[in-house]
Design an enzyme around this catalytic site. Sequence first.
Site, PDB file in Angstrom:
ATOM      1  N   CYS A   6       0.853  -1.187   0.000  1.00  0.00           N
ATOM      2  CA  CYS A   6       0.000   0.000   0.000  1.00  0.00           C
ATOM      3  C   CYS A   6       0.887   1.234   0.000  1.00  0.00           C
ATOM      4  O   CYS A   6       1.554   1.517   0.999  1.00  0.00           O
ATOM      5  CB  CYS A   6      -0.892  -0.003   1.237  1.00  0.00           C
ATOM      6  N   CYS A  48       0.007   3.348  -7.030  1.00  0.00           N
ATOM      7  CA  CYS A  48      -1.084   2.861  -6.181  1.00  0.00           C
ATOM      8  C   CYS A  48      -1.345   1.448  -6.670  1.00  0.00           C
ATOM      9  O   CYS A  48      -1.520   1.226  -7.874  1.00  0.00           O
ATOM     10  CB  CYS A  48      -2.336   3.715  -6.325  1.00  0.00           C
TER      11      CYS A  48
END
Length: 252
Positions: free
Chosen positions: A69, A178
Amino acid sequence: MIGIFDSGVGGLTVLHAIRQNLPSADVIYFGDTKNAPYGEKSREQLSALTVASIRLLQERGATNIVSACNSVSASLAISLLDAFDLQPNQLIEMVGPTVSTFRGSDARVALCATPATVQSGIYQNAFRMIGKDIQAIPVPGLAGAIEFGKGDAEIETAIREAFSNVDPASFDVLVLACTHYPFAISQFKNVLGASIKIFDPAHAVAARVEKQFWPREVGDGRTTFLTSGESLQFKMLVERLFPDVPYTIEIA
Ligand code: DGL
């Protein structure tokens, strides 16, 4: 056992690359689907969620951790490792493996990520350390649209709005910073042109996992998925990405 975490489905793109490199590692993956998306949360909220995810994975037996993440990367300060009784070589995050891929490259880099990642400045600073100034483009709403299984139109609108003032000719490569975004590669191409060069960091991270965790991480190839809430989208993507791997999905 390797513990991997993300806000939800995004880290599955990283797990997929790790599985290709390390088929026999035992892996436990936590998708914090109840709190997703992360990319528009504050630094304080993200730090608390990072701590909770790492603790959960350690309680379930993870000895090495992969943060899949980008939005929490700014929370993963070295000082945090002591709190978890982790050595630096037991933690891998996204920024280092991604940026080091571009060392010595003269490509003009644009990077798109969640607002939290762009606002943290972590990628801009890391690229500056290797002598590169990059364009960093926040894409509000995109990770959430992917997490909740929205259609092409909504996904393309988020990309189009974020890139409305960006000339695709102004960069040579677009870094997807991302882990949700690789699920939208075709929509990126629809908006920015089929010839756009896209860099998905998952393979750089998987190569780092192999180098750093292997051969400590030899197991039976077991995969356990934990989510913090029910998510059909999570189940669907697991089935699509890992059709041949035995796995279980539990609610944590
Ligand atoms: N996939 C994560 C990232 O790489 C989180 C995205 C989100 O939940 O907003 O930043």
